[in-house]
Scaffold this motif. Structure first.
Motif, PDB file in Angstrom:
ATOM      1  N   PRO A 369       0.821  -1.229   0.000  1.00  0.00           N
ATOM      2  CA  PRO A 369       0.000   0.000   0.000  1.00  0.00           C
ATOM      3  C   PRO A 369       0.852   1.275   0.000  1.00  0.00           C
ATOM      4  O   PRO A 369       0.555   2.218  -0.738  1.00  0.00           O
ATOM      5  CB  PRO A 369      -0.818  -0.122   1.289  1.00  0.00           C
ATOM      6  N   ALA A 370       1.923   1.293   0.805  1.00  0.00           N
ATOM      7  CA  ALA A 370       2.790   2.477   0.858  1.00  0.00           C
ATOM      8  C   ALA A 370       3.513   2.684  -0.470  1.00  0.00           C
ATOM      9  O   ALA A 370       3.653   3.820  -0.953  1.00  0.00           O
ATOM     10  CB  ALA A 370       3.806   2.335   1.991  1.00  0.00           C
ATOM     11  N   ILE A 371       3.958   1.563  -1.107  1.00  0.00           N
ATOM     12  CA  ILE A 371       4.648   1.662  -2.406  1.00  0.00           C
ATOM     13  C   ILE A 371       3.677   2.161  -3.479  1.00  0.00           C
ATOM     14  O   ILE A 371       4.013   3.043  -4.284  1.00  0.00           O
ATOM     15  CB  ILE A 371       5.245   0.291  -2.806  1.00  0.00           C
ATOM     16  N   ILE A 372       2.454   1.607  -3.480  1.00  0.00           N
ATOM     17  CA  ILE A 372       1.438   2.035  -4.454  1.00  0.00           C
ATOM     18  C   ILE A 372       1.132   3.520  -4.275  1.00  0.00           C
ATOM     19  O   ILE A 372       0.984   4.257  -5.248  1.00  0.00           O
ATOM     20  CB  ILE A 372       0.147   1.188  -4.301  1.00  0.00           C
ATOM     21  N   PHE A 373       1.059   3.964  -3.010  1.00  0.00           N
ATOM     22  CA  PHE A 373       0.799   5.385  -2.730  1.00  0.00           C
ATOM     23  C   PHE A 373       1.882   6.256  -3.371  1.00  0.00           C
ATOM     24  O   PHE A 373       1.585   7.247  -4.042  1.00  0.00           O
ATOM     25  CB  PHE A 373       0.750   5.610  -1.215  1.00  0.00           C
ATOM     26  N   LEU A 374       3.153   5.878  -3.198  1.00  0.00           N
ATOM     27  CA  LEU A 374       4.263   6.658  -3.774  1.00  0.00           C
ATOM     28  C   LEU A 374       4.236   6.641  -5.299  1.00  0.00           C
ATOM     29  O   LEU A 374       4.427   7.685  -5.943  1.00  0.00           O
ATOM     30  CB  LEU A 374       5.611   6.105  -3.287  1.00  0.00           C
ATOM     31  N   VAL A 375       4.011   5.453  -5.893  1.00  0.00           N
ATOM     32  CA  VAL A 375       3.968   5.343  -7.360  1.00  0.00           C
ATOM     33  C   VAL A 375       2.834   6.194  -7.911  1.00  0.00           C
ATOM     34  O   VAL A 375       3.006   6.929  -8.901  1.00  0.00           O
ATOM     35  CB  VAL A 375       3.811   3.866  -7.796  1.00  0.00           C
ATOM     36  N   VAL A 397      -3.778  -3.498  -9.221  1.00  0.00           N
ATOM     37  CA  VAL A 397      -4.000  -3.831  -7.805  1.00  0.00           C
ATOM     38  C   VAL A 397      -5.026  -4.954  -7.686  1.00  0.00           C
ATOM     39  O   VAL A 397      -4.840  -5.911  -6.926  1.00  0.00           O
ATOM     40  CB  VAL A 397      -4.474  -2.574  -7.034  1.00  0.00           C
ATOM     41  N   VAL A 398      -6.132  -4.857  -8.449  1.00  0.00           N
ATOM     42  CA  VAL A 398      -7.176  -5.888  -8.414  1.00  0.00           C
ATOM     43  C   VAL A 398      -6.586  -7.234  -8.849  1.00  0.00           C
ATOM     44  O   VAL A 398      -6.823  -8.270  -8.220  1.00  0.00           O
ATOM     45  CB  VAL A 398      -8.375  -5.490  -9.310  1.00  0.00           C
ATOM     46  N   ILE A 411      -7.302  -1.731   0.862  1.00  0.00           N
ATOM     47  CA  ILE A 411      -6.290  -0.760   1.330  1.00  0.00           C
ATOM     48  C   ILE A 411      -5.448  -0.268   0.150  1.00  0.00           C
ATOM     49  O   ILE A 411      -5.161   0.932   0.032  1.00  0.00           O
ATOM     50  CB  ILE A 411      -5.383  -1.380   2.423  1.00  0.00           C
ATOM     51  N   SER A 412      -5.075  -1.192  -0.737  1.00  0.00           N
ATOM     52  CA  SER A 412      -4.213  -0.825  -1.870  1.00  0.00           C
ATOM     53  C   SER A 412      -4.948   0.051  -2.892  1.00  0.00           C
ATOM     54  O   SER A 412      -4.361   0.963  -3.465  1.00  0.00           O
ATOM     55  CB  SER A 412      -3.669  -2.081  -2.551  1.00  0.00           C
ATOM     56  N   ILE A 413      -6.247  -0.240  -3.102  1.00  0.00           N
ATOM     57  CA  ILE A 413      -7.039   0.626  -3.995  1.00  0.00           C
ATOM     58  C   ILE A 413      -7.150   2.023  -3.384  1.00  0.00           C
ATOM     59  O   ILE A 413      -7.026   3.030  -4.073  1.00  0.00           O
ATOM     60  CB  ILE A 413      -8.439   0.005  -4.261  1.00  0.00           C
TER      61      ILE A 413
END
Length: 502
Positions: A369-375, A397-398, A411-413
């Motif tokens: 989730p933190a990596i996806i947020f940064l990307v 993500v899905v 959370i990742s979405i």
């Protein structure tokens, strides 16, 4: 160069030049030129045809984009009408008798921004036109007003189930119940929620730092702009007070706009053909819906003013070219920003980021989730579009989490949506950032420079919160931690950077 890091170079060049030179038009065009050169392999003819034919003409012949431009012109005309009728001046008088402090003016702006959650474009321009007289009276800088408008536009729309943003996100979640996922993702949308906490906290704690502190200090002394370039400085001359204008001359047009835009959006989603309200909003075409809604709001406003004899019909018609002129800077920047996005798309930016995400997904599940947020932050900042970022990252993500860990997928979405909004919020080439500048009638680069430190502070706290969320996986534990972190950060900043008394 296709689907490689080079695909992100044109927007990086444009953003860097805009921040260095403080000149947005030429910076955007140079970014577009770099994209055209990369695409054509540095051939002269290929570069020119790609820039103009595939780029500028292409984005201006896209029906969605044209709809947004028409909506802008109608809103600009309505703001001009409300000013000419004396509605804005009457509201300014009423508000100044009820709002007695700078904090009150800023809190009222935040509240109005939260209430107008249908669409971010609509939010930016409406909140700006309504609150500008009030914040000016209380000596709140135009840069601070632009920040408050921008921070209650996309961040509020992304946590509002009935909004054009909810409709967009729902469309990107294929093979799942997109609307229920959107609802469940709201408590995990830390950037959006913490931005609201941060704004209210800053106003109540009187915290200012970075370039914004200079603007606010100068505003208290009477200079709302700080920099010599004040493109809208003469706009106050348009705020006529003919004595006939009343607060209803501002409230009825605004309310009719909101109601008509909601009806317009559900109409495009098939509500009047028997589709349910929520589903109609999910299927709506925001561009067409906002044009239809704003047009009928415009007609109602003209009828109101002519019947009340506040303005003659010819006075109302003279506002159309004036409203168009007021929106020319925003339309120019938007056109260039869309063209720059077309350049990055043609270079395969989506494919590059998608490939990068899929290779890093394995083995980092708790930190994902933190990596996806940064990307998502970086991609939205570089391309100036949060919706485009949703479209790239949400399907990945899905695919990564589907059938494995539903909570982590939610959370990742959320992290993807929060990062997209954060990058969009910071980016000088983002349409909502451009709209916020137009709504506050603030210099665009001033708005970007003053907003960046605030957005980055909130992004840093959100990033830490997403790291915790990856391990704890419960919004009711993680969200209070994020709120405490946010308020604690503001408290530390206030101690390191004490406010100056007016």
């Amino acid at each position: 160069m296709y689907a490689s890091f080079w695909a992100l170079v044109p927007p990086i060049v444009a953003i860097a030049l805009a921040l260095i030179t403080k000149e947005v038009y030429s910076s955007l065009f140079i970014g577009i030129l770099v994209g055209g050169l990369f695409y054509s392999g540095f051939g002269f003819e290929g570069t020119i045809t790609h820039i103009f034919q595939d780029g500028i003409i292409g984005v201006l012949s896209d029906s969605y984009n044209v709809g947004i431009l028409v909506f802008l012109v109608i809103l600009g005309t309505m703001v001009c009408l409300m000013n000419k009728a004396g509605g804005s001046a009457a509201f300014g008088r009423w508000a100044s008798s009820h709002i007695k402090s700078r904090a009150g003016a800023q809190l009222a702006t935040i509240l109005l921004g939260v209430l107008i959650f249908i669409d971010d474009y609509f939010n930016c321009l409406t909140v700006g036109s309504v609150m500008r007289p009030v914040t000016d009276k209380q000596n709140v800088s135009r840069a601070k007003l632009a920040y408050l408008i921008d921070a209650t536009a996309a961040p509020v729309c992304i946590i509002a189930p009935i909004s054009s943003w909810a409709a967009a996100v729902t469309g990107f979640v294929e093979g799942e119940d997109g609307f229920s996922i959107f609802i469940r993702a709201i408590p995990y949308n830390f950037y959006a929620l913490l931005t609201i906490v941060m704004m209210v906290g800053m106003v109540l704690m009187k915290v200012e730092y970075g370039p914004m502190k200079v603007h606010e200090t100068n505003a208290k002394k009477g200079d709302l702009y700080t920099t010599p370039d004040r493109p809208y400085a003469n706009a106050e001359e348009d705020m006529t007070d003919n004595g006939k204008g009343k607060v209803i001359d501002l409230l009825i047009p605004i309310l009719s706009l909101i109601i008509c835009c909601v009806i317009g959006m559900i109409y495009t989603g098939g509500f009047f053909d028997g589709v349910g309200f929520v589903e109609a909003f999910s299927n709506s075409d925001a561009s067409v819906g906002l044009v239809l809604g704003s047009f009928f709001g415009f007609i109602i406003t003209i009828i109101l003013y002519v019947v009340r004899k506040v303005l003659s019909f010819s006075d109302c018609m003279s506002c159309i070219p004036d409203g168009f002129k007021a929106m020319v800077p925003a339309i120019l920047i938007l056109t260039f920003a869309w063209t720059l996005k077309a350049m990055t798309d043609s270079l395969g930016a989506k494919e590059f980021v998608a490939g990068m995400m899929e290779t890093s997904a394995q083995g980092l599940m708790n930190l994902l989730p933190a990596i996806i947020f940064l990307v998502a932050c970086f991609l939205a900042f570089a391309t100036g579009t949060s919706w485009g970022t949703f479209g790239i990252l949400i399907p990945i993500v899905v695919a990564v989490f589907e059938g494995r860990n539903e909570t982590m997928m939610i959370i990742s979405i959320s992290a993807c949506m929060a990062g997209a909004v954060c990058g969009d919020h910071c980016s000088p080439i983002s349409d909502t950032t451009i709209m916020a500048s137009a709504g506050a009638q603030s210099n665009h680069i001033n708005h970007v420079n003053t907003q960046l430190p605030y957005a980055i502070t909130c992004a840093a706290v959100s990033f830490v919160t997403y790291i915790v969320a990856g391990f704890v996986q419960s919004a009711w534990i993680v969200l209070p931690i994020g709120i405490v972190l946010m308020l604690g950060t503001l408290f530390v900043i206030s101690k390191l950077n004490p406010a100056e008394e007016a």
